[in-house]
Design a protein around this motif. Sequence first.
Motif, short mmCIF file in Angstrom:
data_model
loop_
_atom_site.label_atom_id
_atom_site.label_comp_id
_atom_site.label_asym_id
_atom_site.label_seq_id
_atom_site.Cartn_x
_atom_site.Cartn_y
_atom_site.Cartn_z
N PRO A 88 0.83 -1.21 0.00
CA PRO A 88 0.00 0.00 0.00
C PRO A 88 0.86 1.26 0.00
O PRO A 88 1.92 1.28 0.64
N PRO A 89 0.42 2.30 -0.68
CA PRO A 89 1.19 3.55 -0.69
C PRO A 89 1.32 4.11 0.73
O PRO A 89 0.38 4.04 1.53
N GLY A 90 2.48 4.64 1.03
CA GLY A 90 2.71 5.23 2.34
C GLY A 90 3.08 4.24 3.42
O GLY A 90 3.28 4.63 4.57
N SER A 91 3.19 2.97 3.10
CA SER A 91 3.54 1.99 4.12
C SER A 91 5.07 1.94 4.30
O SER A 91 5.82 2.31 3.41
N ALA A 92 5.47 1.51 5.49
CA ALA A 92 6.89 1.40 5.80
C ALA A 92 7.16 0.02 6.38
O ALA A 92 6.40 -0.47 7.21
N LEU A 93 8.23 -0.61 5.91
CA LEU A 93 8.62 -1.94 6.37
C LEU A 93 10.00 -1.88 7.01
O LEU A 93 10.87 -1.17 6.51
N VAL A 94 10.17 -2.65 8.07
CA VAL A 94 11.50 -2.92 8.60
C VAL A 94 11.64 -4.43 8.62
O VAL A 94 10.84 -5.12 9.26
N ASP A 114 7.30 -13.50 1.99
CA ASP A 114 5.93 -13.56 1.47
C ASP A 114 4.94 -13.98 2.56
O ASP A 114 3.86 -13.42 2.66
N ALA A 115 5.32 -14.97 3.36
CA ALA A 115 4.43 -15.43 4.43
C ALA A 115 4.20 -14.32 5.45
O ALA A 115 3.07 -14.13 5.93
N ALA A 116 5.24 -13.58 5.78
CA ALA A 116 5.09 -12.49 6.75
C ALA A 116 4.22 -11.38 6.17
O ALA A 116 3.36 -10.83 6.88
N LEU A 117 4.41 -11.04 4.90
CA LEU A 117 3.60 -9.99 4.29
C LEU A 117 2.14 -10.41 4.19
O LEU A 117 1.23 -9.59 4.37
N LEU A 122 -0.61 -7.32 3.86
CA LEU A 122 -0.08 -6.33 2.94
C LEU A 122 -0.07 -6.78 1.49
O LEU A 122 0.09 -5.96 0.59
N VAL A 123 -0.20 -8.06 1.25
CA VAL A 123 -0.28 -8.57 -0.11
C VAL A 123 -1.52 -9.45 -0.20
O VAL A 123 -1.94 -10.06 0.78
N PRO A 124 -2.14 -9.52 -1.37
CA PRO A 124 -3.32 -10.36 -1.51
C PRO A 124 -2.98 -11.83 -1.35
O PRO A 124 -1.86 -12.25 -1.61
N GLY A 125 -3.94 -12.56 -0.89
CA GLY A 125 -3.74 -14.00 -0.70
C GLY A 125 -4.21 -14.43 0.67
O GLY A 125 -4.60 -13.63 1.50
#
Length: 148
Positions: A88-94, A114-117, A122-125
């Motif tokens: 998503p726009p504006g998101s931040a990951l560490v 991928d599993a964490a996202l 944050l990702v479809p699925g």
Amino acid sequence: MLPAAARLRRSEDFRVVLRRGSRAGRRRLVVHALTTDPSGATDTVRSTTVPGARAGFVVSKAVGNSVVRHRVTRRLRHLVSARLGTLPPGSALVVRALPPSATASSAELGADLDAALRRLGLVPGRPAGDAPRPARPADAAPDHGSAV
């Protein structure tokens, strides 16, 4: 390589994401994510409008020596850059690497990422822990919950 606008660089930015964001841990890494309002509001990570997603990496000495840490960081940077456009726009990951990431292949790190996202939404699925149950045949006897 991540463009400069897509990187978290200030310790304050990392601290905000780690404290206010949600977390999903896997065997080889932990992903902290903070999503903001994509309507163009100011970002809590940095007091400017952030159009796209940004990412930062934490790879401590517990992972290994300098050569190993840099290899893990390069692999994670490559994996995240391929997925940054889907966030998503504006998101931040560490993305914080754990010691087992030192011996992991890029495919294993990618599967954990991928599993964490997915777990963070944050990702479809389907969420990682929500696997579909196998279907029973229509002519099977009813299951009463006892294996005996």
